[in-house]
Design a protein around this motif. Structure first.
Motif, PDB file in Angstrom:
ATOM      1  N   GLY A  32      49.465  39.556  48.983  1.00 43.60           N
ATOM      2  CA  GLY A  32      48.738  40.317  47.345  1.00 43.60           C
ATOM      3  C   GLY A  32      47.630  39.965  46.807  1.00 43.60           C
ATOM      4  N   PRO A  33      47.477  38.080  46.361  1.00 42.27           N
ATOM      5  CA  PRO A  33      46.554  37.835  45.481  1.00 42.27           C
ATOM      6  C   PRO A  33      44.816  37.645  46.267  1.00 42.27           C
ATOM      7  CG  PRO A  33      48.587  35.783  45.407  1.00 42.27           C
ATOM      8  CD  PRO A  33      48.522  37.271  46.389  1.00 42.27           C
ATOM      9  N   GLY A  36      43.116  40.593  46.656  1.00 40.56           N
ATOM     10  CA  GLY A  36      42.918  40.629  45.186  1.00 40.56           C
ATOM     11  C   GLY A  36      42.091  41.223  44.957  1.00 40.56           C
ATOM     12  N   SER A  37      41.308  39.357  45.065  1.00 39.39           N
ATOM     13  CA  SER A  37      40.836  38.853  45.450  1.00 39.39           C
ATOM     14  C   SER A  37      39.628  38.885  45.843  1.00 39.39           C
ATOM     15  CB  SER A  37      41.003  37.370  45.396  1.00 39.39           C
ATOM     16  OG  SER A  37      40.805  36.775  46.582  1.00 39.39           O
ATOM     17  N   MET A  39      38.475  42.025  46.811  1.00 42.05           N
ATOM     18  CA  MET A  39      39.243  43.331  46.283  1.00 42.05           C
ATOM     19  C   MET A  39      37.587  43.412  44.850  1.00 42.05           C
ATOM     20  SD  MET A  39      41.027  46.278  46.516  1.00 42.05           S
ATOM     21  CE  MET A  39      40.820  47.485  45.880  1.00 42.05           C
ATOM     22  N   TYR A  40      38.379  41.999  44.239  1.00 41.26           N
ATOM     23  CA  TYR A  40      37.505  41.855  43.001  1.00 41.26           C
ATOM     24  C   TYR A  40      36.348  41.346  42.798  1.00 41.26           C
ATOM     25  CZ  TYR A  40      36.688  39.427  38.614  1.00 41.26           C
ATOM     26  OH  TYR A  40      35.909  38.716  37.506  1.00 41.26           O
ATOM     27  N   LYS A  45      35.168  44.645  39.436  1.00 40.19           N
ATOM     28  CA  LYS A  45      36.653  43.840  38.635  1.00 40.19           C
ATOM     29  C   LYS A  45      37.286  45.136  38.459  1.00 40.19           C
ATOM     30  CE  LYS A  45      35.175  41.564  35.211  1.00 40.19           C
ATOM     31  NZ  LYS A  45      34.276  40.922  34.016  1.00 40.19           N
ATOM     32  N   PRO A  48      41.092  45.924  41.696  1.00 37.74           N
ATOM     33  CA  PRO A  48      42.418  46.008  42.406  1.00 37.74           C
ATOM     34  C   PRO A  48      43.336  46.288  41.435  1.00 37.74           C
ATOM     35  CG  PRO A  48      41.048  43.879  41.917  1.00 37.74           C
ATOM     36  CD  PRO A  48      40.365  44.887  42.068  1.00 37.74           C
ATOM     37  N   PHE A  49      43.120  46.511  40.182  1.00 36.53           N
ATOM     38  CA  PHE A  49      43.860  47.301  38.558  1.00 36.53           C
ATOM     39  C   PHE A  49      44.223  48.804  39.147  1.00 36.53           C
ATOM     40  CE2 PHE A  49      42.497  43.904  36.395  1.00 36.53           C
ATOM     41  CZ  PHE A  49      43.129  43.020  36.037  1.00 36.53           C
ATOM     42  N   VAL A  51      43.783  50.107  42.129  1.00 40.82           N
ATOM     43  CA  VAL A  51      44.653  50.114  43.506  1.00 40.82           C
ATOM     44  C   VAL A  51      46.352  50.002  43.305  1.00 40.82           C
ATOM     45  CG1 VAL A  51      45.873  48.270  45.964  1.00 40.82           C
ATOM     46  CG2 VAL A  51      43.063  49.722  45.475  1.00 40.82           C
ATOM     47  N   LEU A  52      46.912  48.757  42.124  1.00 43.68           N
ATOM     48  CA  LEU A  52      47.774  48.897  41.561  1.00 43.68           C
ATOM     49  C   LEU A  52      48.487  49.617  40.498  1.00 43.68           C
ATOM     50  CD1 LEU A  52      48.051  44.865  40.847  1.00 43.68           C
ATOM     51  CD2 LEU A  52      48.791  45.844  42.421  1.00 43.68           C
TER      52      LEU A  52
END
Length: 75
Positions: A32-33, A36-37, A39-40, A45, A48-49, A51-52
């Motif tokens: 996950g991390p 997310g990074s 994708m960020y 920005k 990731p949010f 997608v979640l």
């Protein structure tokens, strides 16, 4: 874990199901991390949010259709 334990009453099946669930949790914590990074950095920005949020809605829909909750009335 409680739902898995109530569905799988045999000890061997329960252990297998809980092992798969905990393995998926560990995989999410591991992957996950970095995901997310990346994708960020490359998408933006908010990516990731979003997608979640999609995964949360998708998970809720799957639980609603697969588990089919029923109304429980107290005695």
């Amino acid at each position: 874990m409680g739902m898995l334990a109530s569905v799988y009453t045999d000890d061997e099946e329960r252990g297998h199901a809980i092992g798969i669930a905990l393995g998926g949790l560990a995989l999410g914590v591991l992957v996950g991390p970095p995901f997310g990074s990346v994708m960020y950095d490359f998408v933006g920005k908010t990516a990731p949010f979003l997608v979640l949020a999609f995964l949360a809605v998708f998970d809720g829909a799957l639980q609603l259709f697969i588990l089919q909750p029923t109304k429980v009335e107290p005695e």
